[in-house]
Design an enzyme around this catalytic site. Structure first.
Site, PDB file in Angstrom:
ATOM      1  N   GLU A  17     -46.380   5.322 -30.212  1.00 15.70           N
ATOM      2  CA  GLU A  17     -47.361   5.595 -29.161  1.00 15.70           C
ATOM      3  C   GLU A  17     -48.760   5.130 -29.587  1.00 15.70           C
ATOM      4  O   GLU A  17     -49.187   5.379 -30.711  1.00 15.70           O
ATOM      5  CB  GLU A  17     -47.368   7.100 -28.871  1.00 15.70           C
ATOM      6  CG  GLU A  17     -48.305   7.471 -27.749  1.00 15.70           C
ATOM      7  CD  GLU A  17     -48.108   8.898 -27.283  1.00 15.70           C
ATOM      8  OE1 GLU A  17     -46.966   9.291 -26.988  1.00 15.70           O
ATOM      9  OE2 GLU A  17     -49.115   9.618 -27.215  1.00 15.70           O
ATOM     10  N   TYR A  49     -52.620   7.786 -21.350  1.00 14.51           N
ATOM     11  CA  TYR A  49     -53.427   7.636 -20.145  1.00 14.51           C
ATOM     12  C   TYR A  49     -54.576   8.619 -20.151  1.00 14.51           C
ATOM     13  O   TYR A  49     -54.361   9.837 -20.180  1.00 14.51           O
ATOM     14  CB  TYR A  49     -52.545   7.913 -18.926  1.00 14.51           C
ATOM     15  CG  TYR A  49     -53.183   7.574 -17.611  1.00 14.51           C
ATOM     16  CD1 TYR A  49     -53.189   6.267 -17.153  1.00 14.51           C
ATOM     17  CD2 TYR A  49     -53.760   8.556 -16.821  1.00 14.51           C
ATOM     18  CE1 TYR A  49     -53.763   5.942 -15.934  1.00 14.51           C
ATOM     19  CE2 TYR A  49     -54.324   8.242 -15.604  1.00 14.51           C
ATOM     20  CZ  TYR A  49     -54.324   6.930 -15.163  1.00 14.51           C
ATOM     21  OH  TYR A  49     -54.880   6.618 -13.963  1.00 14.51           O
ATOM     22  N   HIS A  77     -48.255   5.983 -19.799  1.00  9.60           N
ATOM     23  CA  HIS A  77     -48.300   7.372 -19.360  1.00  9.60           C
ATOM     24  C   HIS A  77     -49.138   7.421 -18.083  1.00  9.60           C
ATOM     25  O   HIS A  77     -50.003   6.569 -17.866  1.00  9.60           O
ATOM     26  CB  HIS A  77     -48.965   8.254 -20.418  1.00  9.60           C
ATOM     27  CG  HIS A  77     -48.202   8.335 -21.700  1.00  9.60           C
ATOM     28  ND1 HIS A  77     -48.544   9.195 -22.712  1.00  9.60           N
ATOM     29  CD2 HIS A  77     -47.107   7.663 -22.140  1.00  9.60           C
ATOM     30  CE1 HIS A  77     -47.694   9.057 -23.719  1.00  9.60           C
ATOM     31  NE2 HIS A  77     -46.820   8.124 -23.402  1.00  9.60           N
ATOM     32  N   GLY A 108     -51.443  16.314 -17.506  1.00 10.32           N
ATOM     33  CA  GLY A 108     -52.739  16.021 -18.117  1.00 10.32           C
ATOM     34  C   GLY A 108     -53.613  17.261 -18.138  1.00 10.32           C
ATOM     35  O   GLY A 108     -53.358  18.235 -17.411  1.00 10.32           O
ATOM     36  N   ASP A 109     -54.605  17.243 -19.004  1.00 10.53           N
ATOM     37  CA  ASP A 109     -55.562  18.353 -19.087  1.00 10.53           C
ATOM     38  C   ASP A 109     -56.890  17.880 -18.521  1.00 10.53           C
ATOM     39  O   ASP A 109     -57.202  16.691 -18.585  1.00 10.53           O
ATOM     40  CB  ASP A 109     -55.728  18.794 -20.542  1.00 10.53           C
ATOM     41  CG  ASP A 109     -54.414  19.295 -21.118  1.00 10.53           C
ATOM     42  OD1 ASP A 109     -53.715  20.043 -20.415  1.00 10.53           O
ATOM     43  OD2 ASP A 109     -54.077  18.918 -22.261  1.00 10.53           O
ATOM     44  N   HIS A 160     -45.735  25.746 -24.409  1.00  8.34           N
ATOM     45  CA  HIS A 160     -46.990  25.181 -23.896  1.00  8.34           C
ATOM     46  C   HIS A 160     -47.968  26.336 -23.707  1.00  8.34           C
ATOM     47  O   HIS A 160     -47.606  27.365 -23.127  1.00  8.34           O
ATOM     48  CB  HIS A 160     -46.734  24.453 -22.566  1.00  8.34           C
ATOM     49  CG  HIS A 160     -47.949  23.758 -22.046  1.00  8.34           C
ATOM     50  ND1 HIS A 160     -48.880  24.384 -21.257  1.00  8.34           N
ATOM     51  CD2 HIS A 160     -48.401  22.498 -22.237  1.00  8.34           C
ATOM     52  CE1 HIS A 160     -49.856  23.531 -20.965  1.00  8.34           C
ATOM     53  NE2 HIS A 160     -49.586  22.379 -21.555  1.00  8.34           N
ATOM     54  N   GLU A 169     -41.164  28.804 -18.900  1.00 10.61           N
ATOM     55  CA  GLU A 169     -41.550  27.468 -19.325  1.00 10.61           C
ATOM     56  C   GLU A 169     -40.351  26.507 -19.257  1.00 10.61           C
ATOM     57  O   GLU A 169     -40.480  25.357 -18.835  1.00 10.61           O
ATOM     58  CB  GLU A 169     -42.091  27.539 -20.756  1.00 10.61           C
ATOM     59  CG  GLU A 169     -42.893  26.320 -21.106  1.00 10.61           C
ATOM     60  CD  GLU A 169     -42.717  25.912 -22.529  1.00 10.61           C
ATOM     61  OE1 GLU A 169     -42.083  26.644 -23.319  1.00 10.61           O
ATOM     62  OE2 GLU A 169     -43.186  24.824 -22.865  1.00 10.61           O
ATOM     63  N   GLN A 187     -43.756  17.169 -27.716  1.00  8.18           N
ATOM     64  CA  GLN A 187     -45.001  17.346 -28.453  1.00  8.18           C
ATOM     65  C   GLN A 187     -44.664  17.284 -29.947  1.00  8.18           C
ATOM     66  O   GLN A 187     -43.513  17.554 -30.340  1.00  8.18           O
ATOM     67  CB  GLN A 187     -45.592  18.721 -28.082  1.00  8.18           C
ATOM     68  CG  GLN A 187     -46.878  19.097 -28.774  1.00  8.18           C
ATOM     69  CD  GLN A 187     -47.991  18.117 -28.452  1.00  8.18           C
ATOM     70  OE1 GLN A 187     -47.972  16.979 -28.927  1.00  8.18           O
ATOM     71  NE2 GLN A 187     -48.957  18.551 -27.675  1.00  8.18           N
TER      72      GLN A 187
HETATM   73  P1  FAD Z   1     -46.535  20.300 -16.706  1.00  7.36           P
HETATM   74  O1  FAD Z   1     -45.106  20.001 -16.880  1.00  7.36           O
HETATM   75  O2  FAD Z   1     -47.097  20.232 -15.342  1.00  7.36           O
HETATM   76  O3  FAD Z   1     -46.807  21.733 -17.328  1.00  7.36           O
HETATM   77  C1  FAD Z   1     -48.125  22.188 -17.590  1.00  7.36           C
HETATM   78  C2  FAD Z   1     -48.104  23.704 -17.680  1.00  7.36           C
HETATM   79  O4  FAD Z   1     -47.889  24.237 -16.375  1.00  7.36           O
HETATM   80  C3  FAD Z   1     -46.961  24.249 -18.538  1.00  7.36           C
HETATM   81  O5  FAD Z   1     -47.421  25.412 -19.171  1.00  7.36           O
HETATM   82  C4  FAD Z   1     -45.898  24.584 -17.529  1.00  7.36           C
HETATM   83  O6  FAD Z   1     -45.019  25.608 -17.973  1.00  7.36           O
HETATM   84  C5  FAD Z   1     -46.734  25.044 -16.352  1.00  7.36           C
HETATM   85  N1  FAD Z   1     -46.073  24.827 -15.044  1.00  7.36           N
HETATM   86  C6  FAD Z   1     -45.310  23.768 -14.683  1.00  7.36           C
HETATM   87  N2  FAD Z   1     -44.882  23.924 -13.409  1.00  7.36           N
HETATM   88  C7  FAD Z   1     -45.413  25.090 -12.961  1.00  7.36           C
HETATM   89  C8  FAD Z   1     -45.349  25.792 -11.718  1.00  7.36           C
HETATM   90  N3  FAD Z   1     -44.640  25.319 -10.687  1.00  7.36           N
HETATM   91  N4  FAD Z   1     -46.012  26.957 -11.620  1.00  7.36           N
HETATM   92  C9  FAD Z   1     -46.733  27.458 -12.662  1.00  7.36           C
HETATM   93  N5  FAD Z   1     -46.827  26.845 -13.863  1.00  7.36           N
HETATM   94  C10 FAD Z   1     -46.182  25.676 -14.012  1.00  7.36           C
HETATM   95  N6  FAD Z   1     -52.292  13.973 -21.885  1.00  7.36           N
HETATM   96  C11 FAD Z   1     -53.056  13.002 -21.378  1.00  7.36           C
HETATM   97  O7  FAD Z   1     -54.143  13.259 -20.836  1.00  7.36           O
HETATM   98  N7  FAD Z   1     -52.663  11.677 -21.452  1.00  7.36           N
HETATM   99  C12 FAD Z   1     -51.499  11.306 -22.023  1.00  7.36           C
HETATM  100  O8  FAD Z   1     -51.171  10.124 -22.080  1.00  7.36           O
HETATM  101  C13 FAD Z   1     -50.662  12.330 -22.575  1.00  7.36           C
HETATM  102  N8  FAD Z   1     -49.479  12.023 -23.141  1.00  7.36           N
HETATM  103  C14 FAD Z   1     -48.670  13.028 -23.604  1.00  7.36           C
HETATM  104  C15 FAD Z   1     -47.417  12.705 -24.118  1.00  7.36           C
HETATM  105  C16 FAD Z   1     -46.570  13.689 -24.600  1.00  7.36           C
HETATM  106  C17 FAD Z   1     -45.214  13.312 -25.133  1.00  7.36           C
HETATM  107  C18 FAD Z   1     -46.992  15.050 -24.581  1.00  7.36           C
HETATM  108  C19 FAD Z   1     -46.096  16.112 -25.140  1.00  7.36           C
HETATM  109  C20 FAD Z   1     -48.221  15.388 -24.061  1.00  7.36           C
HETATM  110  C21 FAD Z   1     -49.074  14.393 -23.551  1.00  7.36           C
HETATM  111  N9  FAD Z   1     -50.313  14.678 -22.982  1.00  7.36           N
HETATM  112  C22 FAD Z   1     -51.114  13.681 -22.477  1.00  7.36           C
HETATM  113  C23 FAD Z   1     -50.783  16.071 -22.915  1.00  7.36           C
HETATM  114  C24 FAD Z   1     -50.317  16.779 -21.618  1.00  7.36           C
HETATM  115  O9  FAD Z   1     -50.868  16.149 -20.485  1.00  7.36           O
HETATM  116  C25 FAD Z   1     -50.773  18.227 -21.693  1.00  7.36           C
HETATM  117  O10 FAD Z   1     -50.151  18.865 -22.776  1.00  7.36           O
HETATM  118  C26 FAD Z   1     -50.602  19.042 -20.435  1.00  7.36           C
HETATM  119  O11 FAD Z   1     -51.228  20.295 -20.623  1.00  7.36           O
HETATM  120  C27 FAD Z   1     -49.161  19.317 -20.089  1.00  7.36           C
HETATM  121  O12 FAD Z   1     -48.623  18.252 -19.438  1.00  7.36           O
HETATM  122  P2  FAD Z   1     -47.163  18.323 -18.781  1.00  7.36           P
HETATM  123  O13 FAD Z   1     -46.925  17.018 -18.210  1.00  7.36           O
HETATM  124  O14 FAD Z   1     -46.179  18.911 -19.718  1.00  7.36           O
HETATM  125  O15 FAD Z   1     -47.467  19.399 -17.623  1.00  7.36           O
END
Ligand code: FAD
Length: 300
Positions: A17, A49, A77, A108-109, A160, A169, A187
């Site tokens: 990555e 991204y 991403h 994303g955050d 998470h 989760e 992660q």
């Molecule tokens: P989600 O799957 O949407 O989950 C986020 C949180 O919301 C989790 O706690 C989940 O349990 C909760 N949730 C999900 N659905 C619901 C629902 N329906 N109701 C209530 N809660 C819910 N960040 C970047 O900015 N750019 C990147 O390129 C990037 N690459 C990454 C690559 C990897 C392999 C990993 C592990 C992380 C990466 N991240 C990146 C960080 C990631 O965007 C953050 O960790 C973010 O907080 C979680 O993303 P997610 O896609 O898992 O979110």
């Protein structure tokens, strides 16, 4: 290549990555790193991204440059934070038109500079919503591959931070897979037991897609502190911390310890039939190359 074809062709995937550099100098440096890592013949590479904000167009540029200047298969991403639906569509339309085969779909955050951004303004709140949207796009047949994009999502072996309820989760992870995700990348983690347990819990929850293990060797004590910040919730096992303490502040020794620890993690993961090893390279080649050599899998 569509990720489903990649998994058919490779019993174990090896992926690297990168993040998009912000300056032309950093970009040239990255391409030197990429050339060194290309010699290891990774199955594919990922480009993050907007991590940290403000680099979104750079993701696109880097993916297209990797595609034009190397033989590597680049997976971008895509995050849904701070994006409207037309913006997301413009990005995926462009990637489809350039023949990009796969997307890692993420929530994303909120970037620091966006302060108290209200996520209700986002067209898609959770990664599952973005997966559903890409699946809809795929169904419209606008991608050169009739299956459309292959889709990856993130998984968190140690949980998470936003969802302390670990059962819930896993339901959320399952929702992403049920929505159409083809695979999961985890992660980073330092204790393989967390990964094995996560894999078993996924299996029990009916999540059957390939799970790739995310690894990041510790390169320095400062880097470790930053990692703890970025990958909030990550556990640094006492045995690892003791090894680092024994280095007494010698940065070269810390680097060797980090590489040794990651090598042992990879060796054990391979023995436990991991479906893929995904290296967070931080745009450096040394540690990954050294781990490959230590594992005896260097192909270059
Ligand atoms: P989600 O799957 O949407 O989950 C986020 C949180 O919301 C989790 O706690 C989940 O349990 C909760 N949730 C999900 N659905 C619901 C629902 N329906 N109701 C209530 N809660 C819910 N960040 C970047 O900015 N750019 C990147 O390129 C990037 N690459 C990454 C690559 C990897 C392999 C990993 C592990 C992380 C990466 N991240 C990146 C960080 C990631 O965007 C953050 O960790 C973010 O907080 C979680 O993303 P997610 O896609 O898992 O979110």
């Amino acid at each position: 290549m569509h990720i489903q074809d990649i998994f058919k062709a490779h019993a174990t995937t090896f992926s690297f990555e990168f993040f998009p550099p912000k300056t032309p100098e950093a970009s040239e440096k990255l391409f030197k790193t990429i050339a060194q890592l290309e010699a290891l013949r990774p199955t594919f590479v990922d480009v993050t991204y907007g991590a940290g904000g403000g680099t979104r167009d750079l993701t696109n540029e880097l993916v297209l440059r990797i595609r034009s200047e190397t033989k590597l298969d680049a997976i971008p991403h895509l995050t849904c934070v701070c994006h409207s639906e037309p913006e997301i569509d413009a990005v995926i339309e462009q990637w489809a038109s350039k023949g990009v085969s796969n997307i890692l779909a993420l929530s994303g955050d909120v970037p620091r500079e966006k302060g108290d951004w209200d996520r209700k303004q986002d067209a898609f709140r959770y990664a599952a919503d973005l997966v559903r949207h890409i699946v809809k796009f795929n169904a419209r047949g606008r991608h050169p591959d009739k299956r459309g994009f292959g889709i990856g999502v993130a998984g968190f072996p140690e949980g998470h931070p936003a969802t302390p309820n670990r059962l819930l989760e896993l339901d959320h992870l399952k929702a992403k897979v049920d929505a159409g995700a083809d695979y999961i990348v985890t992660q980073l983690f330092f204790d393989n037991h967390d990964f094995y347990d996560f894999r078993e819990r996924c299996d029990l929850a009916g999540i059957k897609v390939p799970i790739l293990a995310g690894l990041m060797p510790i390169a320095s004590e400062k880097g470790m502190r930053r990692m703890a910040e970025l990958a909030a919730g990550s556990r640094f096992p006492a045995a690892l911390l003791r090894s680092i303490q024994r280095c007494g502040g010698d940065e070269e020794a810390v680097k060797r310890v980090g590489i040794h620890w990651a090598t042992e993690q990879c060796r054990a993961l391979l023995d436990h039939k991991v479906r893929g090893l995904h290296f967070y390279t931080l745009n450096q080649s040394d540690a990954t190359r050294q781990i490959y050599l230590n594992l005896g899998i260097a192909r270059g």
